[in-house]
Enzyme design. Sequence first.
Site, short mmCIF file in Angstrom:
data_model
loop_
_atom_site.label_atom_id
_atom_site.label_comp_id
_atom_site.label_asym_id
_atom_site.label_seq_id
_atom_site.Cartn_x
_atom_site.Cartn_y
_atom_site.Cartn_z
N ASP A 231 0.81 -1.21 0.00
CA ASP A 231 0.00 0.00 0.00
C ASP A 231 0.85 1.27 0.00
O ASP A 231 2.07 1.21 0.14
CB ASP A 231 -0.94 0.00 1.21
CG ASP A 231 -0.25 -0.47 2.50
OD1 ASP A 231 0.98 -0.31 2.61
OD2 ASP A 231 -0.94 -0.99 3.39
N ASP B 50 -7.72 -4.34 14.60
CA ASP B 50 -9.07 -4.68 14.15
C ASP B 50 -9.06 -5.74 13.05
O ASP B 50 -10.08 -5.99 12.41
CB ASP B 50 -9.81 -3.44 13.67
CG ASP B 50 -9.09 -2.72 12.53
OD1 ASP B 50 -8.03 -3.23 12.08
OD2 ASP B 50 -9.57 -1.64 12.11
N HIS C 179 -7.34 -5.70 10.21
CA HIS C 179 -7.12 -5.26 8.83
C HIS C 179 -5.73 -5.67 8.35
O HIS C 179 -4.79 -5.75 9.13
CB HIS C 179 -7.36 -3.75 8.67
CG HIS C 179 -6.25 -2.88 9.18
ND1 HIS C 179 -6.32 -2.22 10.39
CD2 HIS C 179 -5.05 -2.54 8.65
CE1 HIS C 179 -5.22 -1.51 10.57
NE2 HIS C 179 -4.43 -1.69 9.53
N GLU D 261 -9.68 -2.34 5.48
CA GLU D 261 -10.30 -2.10 6.77
C GLU D 261 -11.49 -3.04 6.98
O GLU D 261 -11.95 -3.70 6.03
CB GLU D 261 -10.78 -0.64 6.83
CG GLU D 261 -9.71 0.39 6.50
CD GLU D 261 -8.76 0.68 7.66
OE1 GLU D 261 -8.68 -0.15 8.59
OE2 GLU D 261 -8.12 1.74 7.66
#
Length: 268
Positions: free
Chosen positions: A72, A141, A143, A148
């Site tokens: 990314d 979380d 991700h 996400e």
Amino acid sequence: MRLIPLKTAQQVSKWAAKYIVDRINTFAPTAERPFVLGLPTGGTPLQTYKELIKLYQAEEVSFKYVVTFNMDEYVGLPKEHPESYHSFMYNNFFNHIDIQPQNINILDGNTDDHDEECRRYEEKIKSYGKINLFMGGVGVDGHIAFNEPASSLASRTRIKTLTEDTLIANSRFFDNDVTKVPKYALTIGVATLLDAEEVMLLVTGHNKALALQAGVEGNVNHFWTISALQLHRHAIFVCDEPATQELKVKTVKYFTELEQRAIHSVLD
């Protein structure tokens, strides 16, 4: 699925680095047949990069015929910005090994056409056939990259809006000022990740324990991106002891017994 339960984050870094080196050397890459390696940024893989540099300096591996694809990049952050993922990768890894510049692939977050950049990236990956090994980290979380919670498990490389939790987590790299963190990023998709021949996730720290539990024992669902790796034919979770604290005791015991040889390859 493999789970490698180690004691410390340092052992995780050493195990991951040795695994990457073993895979490259076994593959025996050439100019015509390079080894394709997917790479992350962030705090978790940083020590692994240091271990890889040590192994390169010890002449145990060459990256001359390794092609890399990063997961990314922020949108709108200049490449030369100290917190861009371009800067991170060159400062912490690429500048210290013998990789050829033309073999480095990182998404361009400053292009005028983000959709075209993402399409080009997917096509570039396909031109090599597949990514042989994708190393990644995971967020609290669950991700992976910037996929996400609620990201489509069929997603491809695209632009994503970052969640408030991610902005807050990443603000530590921007003087703890959330307003300085870019709101968008280009990221590989979940399906892009699952296309890799192997995926190795590094999971360290108690704050990642719920994510690891979701990835190993939970149901596959798009609210926990990590759970998608249950669908992968060759997924490896490399974790330290604090990260396993939400797993069932019998789960940890099972994988500890199953992976004795792999665990001792680092401890010995």
